[in-house]
Design a protein around this motif. Structure first.
Motif, PDB file in Angstrom:
ATOM      1  N   SER A 128      -9.660   5.332   4.476  1.00 19.84           N
ATOM      2  CA  SER A 128      -9.274   6.135   3.317  1.00 19.84           C
ATOM      3  C   SER A 128      -9.288   7.617   3.673  1.00 19.84           C
ATOM      4  CB  SER A 128     -10.201   5.864   2.137  1.00 19.84           C
ATOM      5  OG  SER A 128     -11.519   6.291   2.441  1.00 19.84           O
ATOM      6  N   SER A 129      -8.319   8.333   3.094  1.00 24.70           N
ATOM      7  CA  SER A 129      -8.153   9.753   3.428  1.00 24.70           C
ATOM      8  C   SER A 129      -8.726  10.669   2.358  1.00 24.70           C
ATOM      9  CB  SER A 129      -6.655  10.044   3.573  1.00 24.70           C
ATOM     10  OG  SER A 129      -6.013   9.857   2.310  1.00 24.70           O
TER      11      SER A 129
ATOM     12  N   GLY B 123       4.719   1.012   0.442  1.00 21.29           N
ATOM     13  CA  GLY B 123       4.911  -0.423   0.604  1.00 21.29           C
ATOM     14  C   GLY B 123       6.179  -0.775   1.352  1.00 21.29           C
TER      15      GLY B 123
ATOM     16  N   ASN C 106       8.674  10.555   5.176  1.00 22.23           N
ATOM     17  CA  ASN C 106       7.416   9.822   4.992  1.00 22.23           C
ATOM     18  C   ASN C 106       6.176  10.669   5.268  1.00 22.23           C
ATOM     19  OD1 ASN C 106       5.974   7.159   4.732  1.00 22.23           O
ATOM     20  ND2 ASN C 106       5.368   7.700   6.816  1.00 22.23           N
ATOM     21  N   ALA C 107       6.335  11.775   5.997  1.00 24.07           N
ATOM     22  CA  ALA C 107       5.167  12.560   6.427  1.00 24.07           C
ATOM     23  C   ALA C 107       4.413  13.123   5.220  1.00 24.07           C
ATOM     24  CB  ALA C 107       5.625  13.700   7.327  1.00 24.07           C
ATOM     25  N   ASP C 108       3.159  12.770   5.105  1.00 28.61           N
ATOM     26  CA  ASP C 108       2.316  13.374   4.072  1.00 28.61           C
ATOM     27  C   ASP C 108       1.701  14.626   4.688  1.00 28.61           C
ATOM     28  OD1 ASP C 108       2.769  11.307   2.167  1.00 28.61           O
ATOM     29  OD2 ASP C 108       1.235  10.058   3.122  1.00 28.61           O
TER      30      ASP C 108
ATOM     31  N   HIS D 218       2.641   9.137   0.396  1.00 31.98           N
ATOM     32  CA  HIS D 218       3.382   7.934   0.785  1.00 31.98           C
ATOM     33  C   HIS D 218       2.448   6.877   1.346  1.00 31.98           C
ATOM     34  CE1 HIS D 218       7.332   9.774   0.225  1.00 31.98           C
ATOM     35  NE2 HIS D 218       6.812  10.885   0.731  1.00 31.98           N
ATOM     36  N   ALA D 219       1.365   7.329   1.946  1.00 30.39           N
ATOM     37  CA  ALA D 219       0.449   6.417   2.637  1.00 30.39           C
ATOM     38  C   ALA D 219      -0.427   5.623   1.681  1.00 30.39           C
ATOM     39  CB  ALA D 219      -0.430   7.196   3.604  1.00 30.39           C
ATOM     40  N   GLY D 220      -0.427   6.006   0.404  1.00 27.29           N
ATOM     41  CA  GLY D 220      -1.280   5.284  -0.541  1.00 27.29           C
ATOM     42  C   GLY D 220      -2.759   5.478  -0.248  1.00 27.29           C
TER      43      GLY D 220
ATOM     44  N   ILE E 116       0.876  -1.176   0.000  1.00 25.47           N
ATOM     45  CA  ILE E 116       0.000   0.000   0.000  1.00 25.47           C
ATOM     46  C   ILE E 116       0.911   1.223   0.000  1.00 25.47           C
ATOM     47  CG2 ILE E 116      -1.812   1.246   1.238  1.00 25.47           C
ATOM     48  CD1 ILE E 116      -2.749  -1.547   0.494  1.00 25.47           C
TER      49      ILE E 116
ATOM     50  N   ALA F 123       8.766   1.656   2.652  1.00 23.79           N
ATOM     51  CA  ALA F 123       8.552   2.490   3.846  1.00 23.79           C
ATOM     52  C   ALA F 123       9.562   2.165   4.933  1.00 23.79           C
ATOM     53  CB  ALA F 123       7.132   2.302   4.369  1.00 23.79           C
TER      54      ALA F 123
ATOM     55  N   ILE G 174      -4.409   5.701   2.558  1.00 28.67           N
ATOM     56  CA  ILE G 174      -5.009   5.023   3.713  1.00 28.67           C
ATOM     57  C   ILE G 174      -4.219   5.348   4.977  1.00 28.67           C
ATOM     58  CG2 ILE G 174      -5.692   2.800   4.707  1.00 28.67           C
ATOM     59  CD1 ILE G 174      -5.846   1.687   1.869  1.00 28.67           C
ATOM     60  N   LEU G 175      -4.901   5.875   5.978  1.00 31.43           N
ATOM     61  CA  LEU G 175      -4.281   6.177   7.274  1.00 31.43           C
ATOM     62  C   LEU G 175      -5.079   5.486   8.373  1.00 31.43           C
ATOM     63  CD1 LEU G 175      -3.643  10.006   6.788  1.00 31.43           C
ATOM     64  CD2 LEU G 175      -1.879   8.254   7.040  1.00 31.43           C
ATOM     65  N   GLY G 176      -4.421   4.703   9.186  1.00 29.31           N
ATOM     66  CA  GLY G 176      -5.124   4.007  10.263  1.00 29.31           C
ATOM     67  C   GLY G 176      -6.194   3.071   9.734  1.00 29.31           C
TER      68      GLY G 176
END
Lengths: 370, 370, 370, 370
Positions: free
Chosen positions: D288-289, D251, D262-264, D279-281, D248, D254, D283-285
């Protein structure tokens, strides 16, 4: 619905034994943003609590529920809500006699045969104490229903204890909470009270029949064919300790009717279809019709009685068992708030399922306009 | 148990509408290496099939089951078994009249209210035709049970149609398959036949009560507290079309008993515990005790009757509905093989669940030795 | 695998927020009769516990697990096991600054967008603290595996932190527990230690890669096609906080290989098939082959860093966020016992699934005899 | 997600073997009222179909999908949709040689070890043919998404075959369907074509890496912590035949990044939060963001190669296996529409889950106004 969990989306997992440190319910899938506090849930637990009257067991548990997770600043967050009730009055000495023998009518022998080990203290997991967790989960479900379907009203009441039956013409919901029996008829209370005193004096117990009704449930709840609303209610009620039968609407009596007797004819009311009768108990093809949802279930007599009954020990030798512990002469009484809780959980679950599949607006409509 | 699937490990998903190209059951989780062929499953379908006698609908479907997957060289492979039954005699013209109106007592109106669309041909998904898929899945379950628990015997039979009730003292399982009613009493057949002829002649229908018994089920099946064997059976039976009540053992009558009446006392038999009665219907605390498992359910009268009943159209205007299609005066008759199928599926499912959690050897034992 | 539950038969539901009264795991489906005590599970929690070394957060939680149910006289009873860990060192003041702003790389913003409410104290449910519950459930799974498959050995270890990678030729499992990094190479410890000190000094954090291996797993675990063992492991590892990639065997590198390079040729060993290589990571067609099961996963750098990053507040205004709380410069380190726990849970789950469908004896055998 | 079913609410159960009469997907939980016809679903199947180019197997199946249930008058009814594809070109003679031996890298040996029986014709259930059912279910999911989230766009494409990698700067989605490789770069086609011709000529095969992107997915999809969107995607992709790794966003890479890299970072855009990188693709936690959801997976080289490899027979004797049947030198190519289908199913499933728990309106909003 697997092992200790029920519900598809409002998923309730209960845990805990009668005489362990605590029991509880993990509720997953609860909608976020719902106002709820411990005191609200406690109200329902207090109705189920033993030690309320001389007709229920004298065990004196405060049954204080604690919310350990999933609620923040007085509102649900959408994460699992852990509802825990500590066991404070355990007196395990009462049960020492049954460690090596099986009480007839009890789960003692089947737990032994299945697992090869059982927590015999107070019946362990098979104790009616487990139902406190259901009532807690049902209280939370009610808090959600108040927001998602505020018109819904859920009520349970006794309709039979042994030979005593209610007079349908005198049913008044306002009376239910004013007596020890959840009886919807004030006038019947003294006779029922006498009857139960006699049962207790005979060192015996007695069965009961409970009816739970949901008024103003929206039409469209339930998902054919194995997610039927009535199938879900049947499983929910039958999973309550000591329940041996479940009926929807006319129930078992439907077998005696003809099609013309049974037909719930349909007219057009002011704001939708108006049925002329409700033999179906509000459910057709597994889906709610908008009529009252009517469920009944029978609870067998308390198995723990003071009259000695023949049984065997774990080594196979014969024995006689009589219970000395504190037990209800009629466990069915406490089943009223439990049945209400199961109804609340099942309805909320189906409300969420419906919202998932069909959305928030009703699927179909029946023409009223020009 | 979600929407169109039931079972935890022996998972049955049925699909298909009454008048679509086909119906079927996808069975997942079937143990591998089990001998089974279409002809074996067909036997059970033939018992449920309409057009068998003058007492069931004259629709003439061969109901031929085909195994599309999961069986190789006559043995199951452990992968999903797809059981398909093509619909060959659909005559959708019979139902054109009901496209825009709701038959009282039917799921027509609730499907409309829920989904806003319904396949009205023959009742679509809510048709009793769906139960053919269950019978197919139950046939496969029986093939597995023959290997895993060969001692098990499952039988269903009619105990009531309307006013006609069986005489318990005359029950003989050998008679069940020798008459059109699955009646366990040859002598009662003529009276039941007359009764049903009269019902039909009155353009009416009638309800029924079916009992399904499993002999020699192993002790230990069922998983407290929401995976209880009786909760599973209740959901399974209540999910059958037109069922309105389910009982285990003494069922609703348990509410009338006292604890001393209800106690199934226990003695020690030659090869394990021997109960002196079976009020519990073979299930204690949700777990089988080794006694006969006894389930009863009531089927309401066929809703499609030839007598006109008041109803409304989809636009809300009043109408009168009477059915002209081919319909059983008593759908309950065909519910006998269906009830047996559900029992077989539920027991197999719990057998696999038990094997998963506890293993192949019994959990506990009750001392018989020196 | 729904919301806060994972596993088919060994079902783990975790609950609790970072700064609520407690967190825990409800484990349902655990086989009965398994010896287990709190101290055994505690051992695994102690490995995951923060405050162990200067490389993990200085939060000082004793992380003491309590078994609230499902265990009696030191053995599991087959009923739900509730594993609770009280939160004792909550210091919610540390997080007051983030109540109205979103930490980049964190779940703050997505919880807000999804639920409209979030428990911002310590990340609430999205905190890595949740993983303590997994480790507890994994400890119980190991106790069961010791009985059902005693030959199994599960080990996790670090293979990369940022630019530092292990030397495969020097891997020695005996070293893993002897250093702060779960490094299988004593000689590499000083360099890794220096590297991480530099990261911390730069007010930064760094990612990590963990490998978890199961030796001596029985062949036949996993159930095609959506119950594949590798699909289950992928979901399990990806569900761990901050994991962004999961590999089985050769993993992503498989895309670079040719069929001849990738073929794990098969010979006959003394007691069954012997593969000549293990590109597949012990899983073929979703089913274990009897070779080592090899899983790797990547953990992104800790999002909470002390270097200010651009973000917004809940009202949409821009802000800069830097974390002052106690945080690991490399959350990946603590992911080692977590990955082991997930592997243990998934394997046990599949062991039970296999026992359910196929029984205790192996399905097939490969000829060894004359 | 149990055995042959995936999804919580949009539940897909696939069935069928490569050389049985048919394969298919039973889709339960589909919203009602969605317009869909066979031709729409067929379009996606045609993309996956073998025999399309010289780079995929020459097996010539029309792969014609039939809708057997759940659709009435061109719209879904809310009941199960059965999608069946008959197997028309089975040529089982091609596989007779492998009935008693195991192809290295194949599921032959693990099915044998697990079940003791396997349908060896064409790989039976483990054949890539099963993925046609997924593509059909994905086509239906797309029809639903067009109504519920019309802004969503899902695209998959090849990013690597063996040594050949795409040039990220030249990616153009318009090119994907214009070549045999689902390559988003027209200029690269000749070189990839040459490369694959060489692989085939060497009687070899090669792995591949696929990227699937969802643009304009709504924020808020995914349910912590085991119902995380990324956990669901990981399981979905890993369940595709021959997949060995899932990523993700960044991947596995990371693990090499620092927190500052890495911080978006987050800014405020015109209609909501605007992330400065991904970087998160997306998805956080586990939720979807609102950014692009980016998934990659690696497919190992086709195991069936024409170069002989060492193996054993079912009786344990050594043998050499080389495949003569029709096989893709790179199964990864056909994995592109399969990956898209899995993405569509998973997103729809989470859309329904979100609608169930939170309702149709977004949970939270981020202030834009005064």
């Amino acid at each position: 619905m697997s092992l200790n969990t029920f519900g598809h989306l409002y998923r309730v997992t209960t845990w805990g034994e009668s005489h362990g440190p605590a029991i509880g319910a993990s509720v997953d899938g609860c909608p976020p943003g719902i106002e709820v506090e411990e005191a609200y849930i406690q109200r329902f637990l207090d109705k189920r609590r033993p030690g309320q009257s001389r007709h229920t067991t004298q065990r004196d548990e405060p049954d204080r529920v604690r919310i350990l997770s999933g609620v923040f600043n007085g509102r649900t967050t959408g994460t699992p809500v852990q509802l825990m009730i500590e066991n404070t009055d355990q007196r395990s000495r009462d049960y020492s006699g049954i460690a090596n023998s099986f009480r007839p009518g009890h789960a003692d022998i089947t737990y032994h045969l299945k697992y090869g080990i059982r927590d015999y203290r107070g019946g362990g997991r098979s104790s009616a104490r487990e139902t406190a967790s259901r009532v807690a989960a049902g209280g939370l479900a009610r808090a959600v229903l108040k927001v998602l379907a505020p018109e819904i009203e859920i009520r349970g009441y006794m309709i039979r204890i042994g030979e005593m039956v209610i007079d349908r013409s005198r049913v008044d919901w306002n009376e239910i909470d004013r007596n020890d029996f959840f009886l919807p008829d004030a006038q019947a209370v003294p006779a029922w009270s006498d009857y139960l005193r006699k049962i207790r004096k005979n060192r015996d117990s007695v069965g009961a029949e409970i009816e739970v009704v949901c008024k103003s449930a929206p039409a469209g709840l339930g998902a054919p064919v194995y997610g039927k609303l009535d199938a879900g209610l049947a499983a929910a009620m039958m999973s309550i300790n000591a329940v041996k039968g479940v009926e929807i609407g006319d129930g078992m009596a439907a077998a005696r009717l003809t099609g013309t007797q049974n037909a719930d004819e349909i007219a057009m009311g002011e704001d939708g279809p108006a049925f002329l009768s409700n033999h179906a108990g509000g459910i057709l093809g597994g889906i709610s019709s908008g009529q009252d949802i009517v469920v009944r279930f029978a609870v067998k007599p308390t198995s723990s009685i003071m009259t000695p009954t023949r049984s065997i020990k774990t080594d196979g030798t014969p024995t006689r068992v009589s219970t000395r512990g504190r037990h209800d002469p009629c466990v069915g009484i406490r089943a009223v708030p439990i049945g209400e809780a199961m109804m609340a959980c099942v309805l909320l679950d189906h409300l969420l399922l419906h919202r998932a599949q069909v959305g928030e607006n009703p699927g179909g409509s029946i023409g009223l306009g020009p």
